[in-house]
Scaffold this motif. Sequence first.
Motif, mmCIF file in Angstrom:
data_model
loop_
_atom_site.group_PDB
_atom_site.id
_atom_site.type_symbol
_atom_site.label_atom_id
_atom_site.label_comp_id
_atom_site.label_asym_id
_atom_site.label_seq_id
_atom_site.Cartn_x
_atom_site.Cartn_y
_atom_site.Cartn_z
ATOM 1 N N VAL A 158 -68.856 -72.648 -24.670
ATOM 2 C CA VAL A 158 -70.249 -72.617 -24.235
ATOM 3 C C VAL A 158 -70.327 -71.598 -23.114
ATOM 4 N N ASN A 159 -71.183 -70.574 -23.275
ATOM 5 C CA ASN A 159 -71.318 -69.600 -22.186
ATOM 6 C C ASN A 159 -72.442 -70.015 -21.244
ATOM 7 N N THR A 160 -72.645 -69.261 -20.196
ATOM 8 C CA THR A 160 -73.634 -69.628 -19.179
ATOM 9 C C THR A 160 -75.063 -69.555 -19.700
ATOM 10 N N ASP A 161 -75.279 -68.902 -20.830
ATOM 11 C CA ASP A 161 -76.619 -68.869 -21.439
ATOM 12 C C ASP A 161 -76.807 -70.015 -22.432
ATOM 13 N N ASN A 162 -75.838 -70.941 -22.457
ATOM 14 C CA ASN A 162 -75.863 -72.091 -23.365
ATOM 15 C C ASN A 162 -75.821 -71.677 -24.836
ATOM 16 N N GLU A 163 -75.131 -70.574 -25.090
ATOM 17 C CA GLU A 163 -74.868 -70.162 -26.463
ATOM 18 C C GLU A 163 -73.501 -70.744 -26.822
ATOM 19 N N VAL A 164 -73.431 -71.354 -27.979
ATOM 20 C CA VAL A 164 -72.224 -72.087 -28.371
ATOM 21 C C VAL A 164 -71.523 -71.377 -29.526
ATOM 22 N N LYS A 165 -70.221 -71.297 -29.410
ATOM 23 C CA LYS A 165 -69.413 -70.788 -30.511
ATOM 24 C C LYS A 165 -68.346 -71.832 -30.798
ATOM 25 N N ILE A 166 -68.232 -72.184 -32.066
ATOM 26 C CA ILE A 166 -67.261 -73.191 -32.478
ATOM 27 C C ILE A 166 -66.282 -72.545 -33.441
ATOM 28 N N LEU A 167 -65.010 -72.702 -33.127
ATOM 29 C CA LEU A 167 -63.946 -72.220 -34.002
ATOM 30 C C LEU A 167 -63.397 -73.448 -34.719
ATOM 31 N N MET A 168 -63.492 -73.437 -36.022
ATOM 32 C CA MET A 168 -63.034 -74.608 -36.776
ATOM 33 C C MET A 168 -62.316 -74.163 -38.039
ATOM 34 N N THR A 169 -61.690 -75.125 -38.669
ATOM 35 C CA THR A 169 -61.008 -74.884 -39.931
ATOM 36 C C THR A 169 -61.466 -75.929 -40.926
ATOM 37 N N ALA B 123 -66.803 -76.203 -48.164
ATOM 38 C CA ALA B 123 -66.567 -74.955 -47.430
ATOM 39 C C ALA B 123 -67.870 -74.249 -47.071
ATOM 40 N N GLU B 124 -68.873 -74.396 -47.909
ATOM 41 C CA GLU B 124 -70.170 -73.766 -47.634
ATOM 42 C C GLU B 124 -71.038 -74.643 -46.740
ATOM 43 N N SER B 125 -71.106 -75.931 -47.051
ATOM 44 C CA SER B 125 -72.061 -76.805 -46.374
ATOM 45 C C SER B 125 -71.594 -77.344 -45.022
ATOM 46 N N LEU B 126 -70.297 -77.576 -44.853
ATOM 47 C CA LEU B 126 -69.815 -78.179 -43.603
ATOM 48 C C LEU B 126 -70.056 -77.291 -42.379
ATOM 49 N N PRO B 127 -69.716 -75.996 -42.412
ATOM 50 C CA PRO B 127 -70.014 -75.156 -41.236
ATOM 51 C C PRO B 127 -71.509 -75.116 -40.912
ATOM 52 N N LYS B 128 -72.347 -75.120 -41.938
ATOM 53 C CA LYS B 128 -73.800 -75.120 -41.730
ATOM 54 C C LYS B 128 -74.236 -76.428 -41.087
ATOM 55 N N GLU B 129 -73.656 -77.536 -41.527
ATOM 56 C CA GLU B 129 -73.981 -78.841 -40.939
ATOM 57 C C GLU B 129 -73.581 -78.871 -39.468
ATOM 58 N N VAL B 130 -72.402 -78.327 -39.151
ATOM 59 C CA VAL B 130 -71.931 -78.269 -37.761
ATOM 60 C C VAL B 130 -72.910 -77.441 -36.932
ATOM 61 N N GLU C 11 -67.411 -70.298 -36.566
ATOM 62 C CA GLU C 11 -66.465 -69.372 -37.195
ATOM 63 C C GLU C 11 -65.366 -70.195 -37.839
ATOM 64 N N ILE C 12 -65.100 -69.893 -39.110
ATOM 65 C CA ILE C 12 -64.045 -70.591 -39.848
ATOM 66 C C ILE C 12 -62.776 -69.754 -39.789
ATOM 67 N N THR C 13 -61.671 -70.429 -39.509
ATOM 68 C CA THR C 13 -60.377 -69.746 -39.499
ATOM 69 C C THR C 13 -59.362 -70.603 -40.250
ATOM 70 N N PHE C 14 -58.369 -69.955 -40.801
ATOM 71 C CA PHE C 14 -57.265 -70.709 -41.412
ATOM 72 C C PHE C 14 -55.959 -70.344 -40.714
ATOM 73 N N ASP C 15 -56.095 -69.866 -39.478
ATOM 74 C CA ASP C 15 -54.940 -69.473 -38.679
ATOM 75 C C ASP C 15 -55.018 -70.174 -37.339
ATOM 76 N N PRO C 16 -54.263 -71.194 -37.043
ATOM 77 C CA PRO C 16 -53.235 -71.759 -37.933
ATOM 78 C C PRO C 16 -53.886 -72.643 -38.996
ATOM 79 N N PRO C 17 -53.220 -72.792 -40.136
ATOM 80 C CA PRO C 17 -53.757 -73.672 -41.172
ATOM 81 C C PRO C 17 -53.750 -75.122 -40.700
ATOM 82 N N TRP C 18 -54.704 -75.891 -41.204
ATOM 83 C CA TRP C 18 -54.799 -77.300 -40.831
ATOM 84 C C TRP C 18 -53.624 -78.069 -41.426
ATOM 85 N N THR C 19 -53.073 -78.964 -40.610
ATOM 86 C CA THR C 19 -52.058 -79.892 -41.103
ATOM 87 C C THR C 19 -52.390 -81.272 -40.540
#
Length: 107
Positions: free
Chosen positions: A41-52, A61-68, A84-92
């Motif tokens: 969360v930056n000081t302008d209250n803009e949020v970036k989420i890194l998820m897998t 894969a299409e709907s979950l990031p949109k729901e988040v 932002e979706i990443t697979f690095d590192p892959p989920w375990t």
Amino acid sequence: MDTQIDTAQLGEEIVKALKGIYDPEIPVDIYELGLIYDVMVNTDNEVKILMTLTSPNCPVAESLPKEVEDKVVAIENVKSAEVEITFDPPWTRDLMSEEAKLELGML
């Protein structure tokens, strides 16, 4: 009068919203599953989420990031949200919280 929103407090509200989103295949929320790698969360209250996702072929894969994104941007004082979706590192399974492992009978 300064009505600056505390970014840490906003971060907690975001985590609370994320805990309300469940993986359709596993009855555990995406936060406890370890799918959320980072919430910024930056000081302008803009949020970036890194998820897998549990796998690149995840059926949501299409709907979950949109729901988040939709859930986060709906939080009061959040100006914008980007997922932002990443697979690095892959989920375990090691990324799952103790609570999630307990819920799934893995402990």
